[in-house]
Structures are given as C-alpha cells and as structure tokens.
Design a protein around this motif. Structure first.
Motif, PDB file in Angstrom:
ATOM      1  N   SER A 268      62.472  72.792   5.881  1.00  0.00           N
ATOM      2  CA  SER A 268      62.709  72.012   7.336  1.00  0.00           C
ATOM      3  C   SER A 268      64.014  71.778   7.302  1.00  0.00           C
ATOM      4  O   SER A 268      65.016  71.522   6.640  1.00  0.00           O
ATOM      5  CB  SER A 268      62.040  70.724   7.246  1.00  0.00           C
ATOM      6  OG  SER A 268      60.748  71.029   7.093  1.00  0.00           O
TER       7      SER A 268
ATOM      8  N   THR B  28      62.826  69.396  15.016  1.00  0.00           N
ATOM      9  CA  THR B  28      62.716  69.808  13.751  1.00  0.00           C
ATOM     10  C   THR B  28      62.254  71.361  13.413  1.00  0.00           C
ATOM     11  O   THR B  28      61.372  71.538  14.090  1.00  0.00           O
ATOM     12  CB  THR B  28      62.175  68.928  12.923  1.00  0.00           C
ATOM     13  OG1 THR B  28      62.401  67.565  12.894  1.00  0.00           O
ATOM     14  CG2 THR B  28      61.789  69.537  11.365  1.00  0.00           C
TER      15      THR B  28
ATOM     16  N   ARG C  20      57.659  75.954   2.141  1.00  0.00           N
ATOM     17  CA  ARG C  20      57.928  75.348   3.288  1.00  0.00           C
ATOM     18  C   ARG C  20      59.520  74.874   3.264  1.00  0.00           C
ATOM     19  O   ARG C  20      60.062  74.398   2.255  1.00  0.00           O
ATOM     20  CB  ARG C  20      57.222  74.026   3.925  1.00  0.00           C
ATOM     21  CG  ARG C  20      57.540  73.611   5.160  1.00  0.00           C
ATOM     22  CD  ARG C  20      56.760  72.509   5.547  1.00  0.00           C
ATOM     23  NE  ARG C  20      57.070  71.600   4.836  1.00  0.00           N
ATOM     24  CZ  ARG C  20      56.104  70.795   3.938  1.00  0.00           C
ATOM     25  NH1 ARG C  20      55.148  71.180   3.578  1.00  0.00           N
ATOM     26  NH2 ARG C  20      56.394  69.714   3.200  1.00  0.00           N
TER      27      ARG C  20
ATOM     28  N   THR D  34      63.959  65.277  -0.715  1.00  0.00           N
ATOM     29  CA  THR D  34      65.407  65.359  -0.072  1.00  0.00           C
ATOM     30  C   THR D  34      66.668  65.148  -0.984  1.00  0.00           C
ATOM     31  O   THR D  34      66.369  65.222  -2.217  1.00  0.00           O
ATOM     32  CB  THR D  34      65.586  64.032   0.974  1.00  0.00           C
ATOM     33  OG1 THR D  34      65.312  62.992   0.167  1.00  0.00           O
ATOM     34  CG2 THR D  34      64.528  64.171   2.067  1.00  0.00           C
TER      35      THR D  34
ATOM     36  N   MET E  97      57.691  66.240   0.494  1.00  0.00           N
ATOM     37  CA  MET E  97      58.851  67.240   0.596  1.00  0.00           C
ATOM     38  C   MET E  97      60.041  66.227   0.078  1.00  0.00           C
ATOM     39  O   MET E  97      59.956  64.750  -0.008  1.00  0.00           O
ATOM     40  CB  MET E  97      59.376  67.517   1.875  1.00  0.00           C
ATOM     41  CG  MET E  97      60.814  67.939   1.972  1.00  0.00           C
ATOM     42  SD  MET E  97      61.068  68.379   3.881  1.00  0.00           S
ATOM     43  CE  MET E  97      59.869  69.712   3.813  1.00  0.00           C
TER      44      MET E  97
ATOM     45  N   HIS F  89      60.702  73.993  11.081  1.00  0.00           N
ATOM     46  CA  HIS F  89      59.960  74.420   9.956  1.00  0.00           C
ATOM     47  C   HIS F  89      59.850  75.820   9.473  1.00  0.00           C
ATOM     48  O   HIS F  89      59.580  76.518  10.278  1.00  0.00           O
ATOM     49  CB  HIS F  89      58.594  73.856  10.101  1.00  0.00           C
ATOM     50  CG  HIS F  89      58.567  72.474  10.467  1.00  0.00           C
ATOM     51  ND1 HIS F  89      58.588  71.297   9.494  1.00  0.00           N
ATOM     52  CD2 HIS F  89      58.541  71.850  11.695  1.00  0.00           C
ATOM     53  CE1 HIS F  89      58.522  70.253  10.196  1.00  0.00           C
ATOM     54  NE2 HIS F  89      58.372  70.468  11.545  1.00  0.00           N
TER      55      HIS F  89
ATOM     56  N   ALA G 214      60.722  72.292   0.625  1.00  0.00           N
ATOM     57  CA  ALA G 214      59.723  71.523  -0.057  1.00  0.00           C
ATOM     58  C   ALA G 214      59.746  71.637  -1.741  1.00  0.00           C
ATOM     59  O   ALA G 214      60.265  72.512  -2.211  1.00  0.00           O
ATOM     60  CB  ALA G 214      58.212  71.818   0.325  1.00  0.00           C
TER      61      ALA G 214
ATOM     62  N   VAL H  42      53.311  75.624  -0.854  1.00  0.00           N
ATOM     63  CA  VAL H  42      52.409  75.033   0.204  1.00  0.00           C
ATOM     64  C   VAL H  42      51.075  75.744  -0.129  1.00  0.00           C
ATOM     65  O   VAL H  42      49.773  75.265  -0.129  1.00  0.00           O
ATOM     66  CB  VAL H  42      52.850  75.486   1.688  1.00  0.00           C
ATOM     67  CG1 VAL H  42      51.546  74.786   2.527  1.00  0.00           C
ATOM     68  CG2 VAL H  42      53.949  74.475   1.939  1.00  0.00           C
TER      69      VAL H  42
ATOM     70  N   ASP I  43      48.705  68.802  10.430  1.00  0.00           N
ATOM     71  CA  ASP I  43      49.873  68.122  10.155  1.00  0.00           C
ATOM     72  C   ASP I  43      50.710  69.332   9.604  1.00  0.00           C
ATOM     73  O   ASP I  43      50.455  69.998   8.541  1.00  0.00           O
ATOM     74  CB  ASP I  43      49.847  67.262   9.118  1.00  0.00           C
ATOM     75  CG  ASP I  43      51.287  66.438   8.864  1.00  0.00           C
ATOM     76  OD1 ASP I  43      52.288  67.077   9.382  1.00  0.00           O
ATOM     77  OD2 ASP I  43      51.359  65.540   8.176  1.00  0.00           O
TER      78      ASP I  43
ATOM     79  N   GLN J 159      53.470  69.372   8.298  1.00  0.00           N
ATOM     80  CA  GLN J 159      53.905  69.193   6.824  1.00  0.00           C
ATOM     81  C   GLN J 159      52.982  68.780   5.902  1.00  0.00           C
ATOM     82  O   GLN J 159      53.357  68.414   4.574  1.00  0.00           O
ATOM     83  CB  GLN J 159      55.021  68.140   7.041  1.00  0.00           C
ATOM     84  CG  GLN J 159      56.310  68.365   8.021  1.00  0.00           C
ATOM     85  CD  GLN J 159      57.474  67.315   7.999  1.00  0.00           C
ATOM     86  OE1 GLN J 159      58.137  67.293   6.880  1.00  0.00           O
ATOM     87  NE2 GLN J 159      57.495  66.580   9.096  1.00  0.00           N
TER      88      GLN J 159
END
Length: 812
Positions: A430, A408, A428, A3, A1, A410, A442, A446, A491, A493
């Motif tokens: 977040s 968090t 995805r 930012t 992901m 998602h 992201a 995914v 996981d 993520q």
C-alpha cells in the motif's frame, strides 16, 4: 500489515569479536525510493578508537570528470588512466556530487586499472555511489547466491572486495593477518540516493570497519582483527569499479554487474575515521545532483545512434521489460507499472518498474516501486532482514494490479519465492504517497496457490469493486489447461474468500485454446447492447500447445458476455483474438481522461538474445488503444486514443485522390510517423494497403494490406538483419461483416514497432527491424508507399504526420 520501524541498536550489538556470521535481525521496513533500512543509527565515531592519523592524502583518486563518452578515467594521483570497458553501451558520464560521475549500466560497462601503491596495516577505500538497483543473480536460493562488487582488487589469497548481493546485503572482505576477514553491514544498501561508503582496515587499532553516510545518518559496523595485522595486497591484479569479482552469465549475458553512478573514488594508506568521512559527506551532499532523476538517468548518448529504439511508445529507460500492469489513476496522474529487470536486457528477478503520465501518451520514468525482498526463510539462513516475513517475492515480483481507494493505492502482485508459503502467491502493498514512490508491503501473503485452491499454478491478479464487494480474478493453471481463480472481500485490506462457484458459467476447458495457464486477466464493463450491460474478459493463454512463433500463437484473447455479480456468462465458448495478427498481448487498462476505457499492452521482441544484448534493451509497449463494444454486441472495437494527436509535429503532408496500381511512393517519409490513409471501398484492387520501412534500394520493405479475406503483414523483407526471428508473411482473419470492408488504414510507425488500426475498429501491433543506414549513418528505410495489386485502388486522402518523442529530452 506491518509498517516501517526504526530500531536503534545498542552500540555493543555491532561490536564483533569474530567475523560477522549472525547479525542482528531487522524490523519491517518501508521502501522510500529504496531508502536504507534505518536499523542501526549509530553515533559518529562511537564504535572505534580514533585513527592515529586521519589527514593523509589519497594514494588513488578517480573523479570521473572526463566528458560523456570518454573511455578513460584518470587516476589523479598516479596520473595513469583506468579503462572503461565498453561492448554494448558507451562510457557514460552524468552529473555527480562534484562535477561528473561515472554511470555503469549493470551488464556491459565498468572501469579497470592498475593500482600498486604499497598498503600495510592501514587502508581506506571510499567512494560516492548512487545505486539504481541491486545486482541481478541467476535466481538461486539465498545460500547459493553469487554477489556483485562495488569495487575490488583481489586474487584467491590477497586483496579486498566491497561486495553486494541481489537483496542489497553488502560487506567488506579483506585478506588481513594471513586470512580473509569480513565485516557485514547490518543495513541494506540505500537505493536512488547519493551515499558515501568507506571500507577500512585498521591493523593498528585491531579493526575492520564499514562506514555508510546516507540521508538516514552515519552508520558504522566493525569486527575485531588481531592488533598489528597486515593487509595482503593483490598488487598485480586489476582494480575494478562496477563489476563482480566472480561473473555470473546466462547465455550471452553477464548478469551481475552494477547499475549505478560513481563519483570521487579514493584509496588511502591510512585508516580514516568516521568524523572526517561524515564531514565530507555533509559538505558534498549539499551540492550533489539529485540521484534518482539526474545521476541515474540514462544519458542521451546511450541510444543516440539506435535506429530501432521507439521514441514515442511507453517503455523503460533501458534494459528488459515484460508486461505492463496496474495502470491506475491516482492523485490526478496515471501510474503504470511493469515487469522490469533494471540491470540489463535479460529476464532475472523481476522488479516493478514505474512510470507516470497525465494523458497516457507522454511519460516520465520513476524509481522502481517494488523489488524482491527477503523472507523469514532467508533470515534463518543468516540474512540481515526478513525475520517473520513471508511472501515478499525473494525470487521475483511478478505482475499484478493497482487500485486507488480514498487516497491510498493498493498493489496486489504475484510473489514468487524460494520455497515456503506463497510460492507462488498473491501479496499486497500500500501507498499513500501522491507520487506512489513509497510502498509498504504486507508482512505475509494474501492468497496462497495451495490454500484453499490447490491449483497447479496461478499469477496476475486483477481487481474491481462492485457495490461493497471487491472481486479478484487470478490467472490459473489446472490439469485441463488455463483457467481463472475468483476471490472476494468486503475489506480490501482484509481476508479474501474463494468463490464457491467458477467465475464462468461455461467450463474453462471448453474456453481454453490448448494452453497451460491463463495470464494477465482483465474484466471490465464494455458497453450496453439490447438493453443489457455487456462485459469483456481478456486473458493471455501461454504454454502447452500455445507458442510464440507457431499456431496457436501466444496472444491475448477475449470473450464478451454478461455478469450477474458472481459469474460471467460468455456469449461464445471459443474466444476471439484481441489482435488481428499476433505480436501484442497482456494489456493493462484504465479509464482515460475522457472516461473511455484505454488499454496498453506489450509488443515483444522478434529478435535474438544477441541482438537484444547489442541494443541494450528488450520489448516495448503498444500505443494506447481505446476499447468499446461494436454494434453486434459481441465484438471488441479498438482505435487509437485521441491524445496521440498531441504528438504531431506540425501539419500533415497530404496526398489526395491517388489511383494506385502496384506501388506509389509518397512524398512524405519517416520512421517516426503517423499515417492516415483513406480508401474508396467501392474502388479497390484485390489486395490494397500500405508499404512502410522501405529502403531506397528496395532491399527492406514491409507491406500491410487486405486481400479480401485476411489482413496481411509481409515481413519477409522487413529487415536485412539476420537476428530477426520472424521474417515471414503473417495473416489474420478479418471479419468484414463486423468491421466493414477496410476503408481507413491508421498506422503508427515508431522505428521497430508499429500499431495498425483498420476502420477504427480492428487492430494489431507488431515488430519490424529495418536496419539500413545512409552514408550519414541515419536510418535509410523510411520510405512510405501506397499499395494495390489485382486492380486499381483509389486512395481518397493520405495524411502523414511526423511525430515527436513522448519522453523528455535527456539533459546530458
């Protein structure tokens, strides 16, 4: 992901010697209520020579300070009136930066007027604007887009246009020096905040400039033009605020106007400088109304005379919606997301709408959470954003699910793009924001439809965690019809792995009802029966032989069964209908305040596009329902959640021990009511139930009753409006052995939507459109009656409560 990044662009990077074609790429961004990309924070005044004179008075000024509803806007310089175009919605005013602001709706309101003051080598067009959403377009690839306009006055060979496209790219075009010249902003336009923009022709300095003052700081982009260039004015053309210079229509809808609030629009015959503009922004923004929760609200005027719009059902503040989804409890509040076109009552380029509640009954609208964004595919065509990104939903952000894990949230959603990977796919985003206003997507999708599944189509992920494993099911289309894809991960993520075996131990082909694809799957533990945990799987089949207005109907269906951690074994192959009668589908679920499973679905329109255009909105959501497993262990029971009682306004009007043959008028009346009618099951006629929406002259009436085999809703006289596309009698099979003979009719009437619960076990929601009005203009079809034919029915007690709105009262 990835930012958000803040890229400081060297000043020389924005100094162009030719009209902008290849702008610098932008880093990945995070939307903060649609905040602008902070890609080029430029020191004020650093890009251009100061104008020789920057203190002149405006030659046009629109302050929009007329009262809410006024269809004129005064040019305070020329003292002439601009006209507000109104055809569906009123001419709205909202609190602005100073005084009132002009609210445009995105499809039917804008302002036009004449402006002919001579402009030559210098000009500045500036305005305050708060933009709720980027304009819609007809879902075309990037290189075929038709932009909207913030403000323009142009012909084919004269004038100017401050334009913006459906991704938030914007630019200033002016006919200067005998040709069209353009400066394009290398930042996306901010959303949900007051900003001040200015477009400047400075022939004396040899520049075309675009200024933006917003919360992230002042920015300027410029291109060089020949020194001494003269602006070619389109003096005979109208000056237009809030509408595209080139219309895009689909059917009856204009789809590319602007959804915004405007304040203090000015034109100068000088080239204003950045210092003066930023100074005005700084002084103005200090007293400005908050944009996202005041200036961009829908005023109370817009739907004041609408007798069909629901008042206590969850729905967007205006315009078009589809399925609710992603209902989740996060940081002590419930958040519900939904498919939304923010710009009008039409379906184009889906956003994720967002609303919050503490009790699943009273709601507050929030800024949109997700919207279509640019991919690398568009960046290679010259877009200012999207470089290196994929699966961002350039064609739309479709339905999905949200889970909250350790603070968090998602969001997993269906991403639809113009070619390339993840078309469609699952992507995805977040958020760690308590209010879920800030989301980071992201940088890539995914799961791709074509890898590894190779299904014909898929959409609408649904997630749950069991032990340390996360599960995701996705509605799918196969050659045999509707189906599900199943993926797992340790996981949330991380990478997802396609399950090696089908989700169901029974073939999807034998479970399907003749559809092309299953949408909006839900899978939850529903109870325990005979010592075994029982689960419910809900899907909404669409397409192929499934139809909205003929059998097999578009509706949600379900199976109960067992789950071994990797496969679901249904109790039966052929599904049961979620509702007794079609009209409600695609529920989203969460555990309510008391821990019980609650579902809210869409109750879609049964009206024409023209009627939806006239109303200015389309579709609503159901009243929240509590789900539970009934005693047979194979049937889903539904009843209204207890929190709905908080809507009751005072005491009930009660009628007791009424023996009915034919129809009995109740003393209570209303079109925003809750009715609880109890019947002695040992004393009934062949057909018995309720009548709602009855007009005094009997021309409009809706009957809901049991005839010994079916639950019936007779809508043949529900509405005198010829735009009603389902004025028919509908039947739904009723399993008396499971639900019991009807002894309780619990009905919620909210103008054009109804929710019906029988014995707190069986349910359906539907639409009616009573349009009769009294002499005072108020709704006239408010009569309520008890009904019995083929014998007498004893109604032991009937209570009617008037219900309050579930929404805050508009402040203006």
């Amino acid at each position: 992901m990835t930012t958000a990044t803040r890229k400081v662009v060297p000043m020389t990077e924005l100094r162009q010697t030719q009209p902008t074609t290849n702008l610098p790429g932008l880093g990945r961004r995070t939307f903060l209520q649609g905040a602008a990309v902070s890609a080029a924070v430029i020191a004020t005044g650093a890009l251009f020579r100061p104008a020789a004179a920057a203190t002149g008075d405006p030659v046009l000024r629109l302050t929009y300070d007329q009262p809410n509803g006024s269809t004129t806007v005064l040019d305070e310089v020329g003292r002439s009136n601009f006209t507000v175009h109104v055809s569906n919605n009123p001419a709205e005013r909202v609190p602005g930066v100073r005084g009132n602001a002009f609210r445009t709706d995105g499809f039917s309101t804008w302002a036009t007027g004449q402006f002919a003051t001579p402009l030559t080598t210098q000009m500045t067009i500036q305005t305050w604007i708060a933009l709720e959403s980027y304009p819609s377009d007809s879902e075309q690839p990037y290189d075929a887009l038709t932009p909207s306009s913030i403000i323009y006055q142009r012909t084919n060979d004269a004038g100017f246009d401050i334009a913006i496209n459906t991704y938030g790219e914007w630019w200033f075009t002016a006919h200067v020096g005998g040709q069209w010249r353009t400066v394009k902003a290398p930042w996306l336009f901010p959303l949900y905040e007051w900003v001040q923009i200015a477009a400047v022709v400075d022939g004396d300095a040899g520049q075309l400039r675009l200024h933006l003052d917003d919360a992230a700081g002042p920015k300027v982009a410029s291109v060089a033009i020949p020194t001494g260039s003269r602006f070619t004015q389109a003096a005979g053309a109208p000056l237009v605020v809030g509408k595209a210079s080139k219309d895009v229509t689909t059917g009856v809808f204009l789809i590319n106007a602007l959804n915004a609030a405007y304040d203090d629009t000015r034109i100068y015959d000088i080239a204003r400088g950045a210092a003066a503009l930023t100074g005005e922004y700084t002084s103005g923004i200090a007293g400005a109304s908050p944009a996202h929760d005041v200036a961009l609200q829908v005023t109370g005027l817009r739907f004041a005379d609408d007798i069909l719009r629901p008042r206590y059902h969850a729905m967007p503040p205006a315009n078009w919606t589809n399925e609710p989804h992603g209902l989740v409890r996060h940081d002590c509040s419930y958040h519900m997301f939904y498919q939304r076109t923010p710009n009008g009552p039409f379906k184009w380029q889906m956003n994720w709408g967002h609303m919050t509640s503490t009790d699943l009954v009273h709601w507050t609208n929030m800024p949109d959470a997700l919207r279509p964004e640019l991919n690398d595919r568009e960046a290679r065509l010259g877009a200012v954003a999207g470089s290196g990104l994929s699966g961002q939903g350039s064609k739309g952000i479709w339905s999905g699910d949200v889970v909250s894990v350790d603070g968090t949230a998602h969001a997993f959603f269906t991403t639809v793009n113009f070619g390339g990977p993840f078309d469609p796919g699952i992507t995805r985003a977040s958020s760690t924001d308590p209010d879920l206003l800030t989301w980071t997507k992201a940088s890539t999708g995914v799961i791709d439809k074509n890898a590894p599944a190779h299904v014909a189509d898929f959409r609408d992920p649904y997630l749950w965690q069991e032990g340390g494993t996360w599960h995701m099911i996705i509605g799918a289309a196969t050659d045999a019809g509707g189906a599900l894809e199943h993926y797992t991960t340790q996981d949330i993520q991380g990478q997802w792995t396609r399950a090696s075996r089908p989700f169901s131990t029974v073939s999807f082909a034998s479970m399907d009802i003749g559809s092309a694809i299953w949408e909006m799957p839900v899978f939850e533990k529903i109870g325990t029966h005979a010592g075994r945990d029982k689960y419910v799987l809900v899907v909404s089949p669409i397409g192929r032989s499934v139809s909205k207005l003929s059998e097999p109907y578009t509706r949600s269906v379900y199976w109960t069964g067992t789950w071994n951690g990797s496969q679901f074994t249904p109790d039966y192959a052929r599904p049961k209908s979620l509702d007794l009668i079609h009209g409600h589908l695609s529920p989203t679920v969460a555990h309510g305040p008391d821990g019980k499973l609650v579902a809210i679905g869409i109750v879609d329109e049964r009206s024409s596009s023209k009627m939806q255009l006239d109303l200015g909105w389309a579709h609503t959501f159901s009243a929240p329902r509590e789900w539970r497993l009934l005693e047979d262990g194979q049937t889903l029971g539904q009843r209204p959640i207890a929190q709905l009682m908080t809507l009751r306004a005072g005491s009930a009007q009660t009628a007791t021990n009424v023996a009915v043959t034919g129809e009995h008028n109740l003393a209570a009346a209303g079109n925003q009511v809750e009715i609880l009618a109890k019947v002695d099951p040992a004393s009934t006629g062949a057909r018995y139930g309720l009548c709602i929406g009855a007009s005094p002259d009997g021309s409009e009436i809706t009957r809901i009753y049991y005839d010994g085999n079916d639950i019936v809703i007779d809508k043949t006289r529900s509405s005198r409006n010829f735009e009603n596309e389902e004025a028919v009698l509908l039947r739904g099979a009723y399993d008396e052995a499971v639900f019991g003979k009807p002894h309780t009719f619990h009905v919620f009437v909210d103008h054009s939507v109804i929710d019906v619960f029988i014995n707190d076990a069986a349910a359906f929601s539907n639409r009616i459109y009573p349009t009769s009005r009294g002499a005072d203009g108020a709704a006239a079809s408010t009569g309520l009656r008890l009904y019995s034919e083929g014998g007498q029915t004893r109604f032991t007690q009937t209570d009617v409560w008037q219900l309050q709105s579930a929404w805050p009262t508009p402040a203006f």
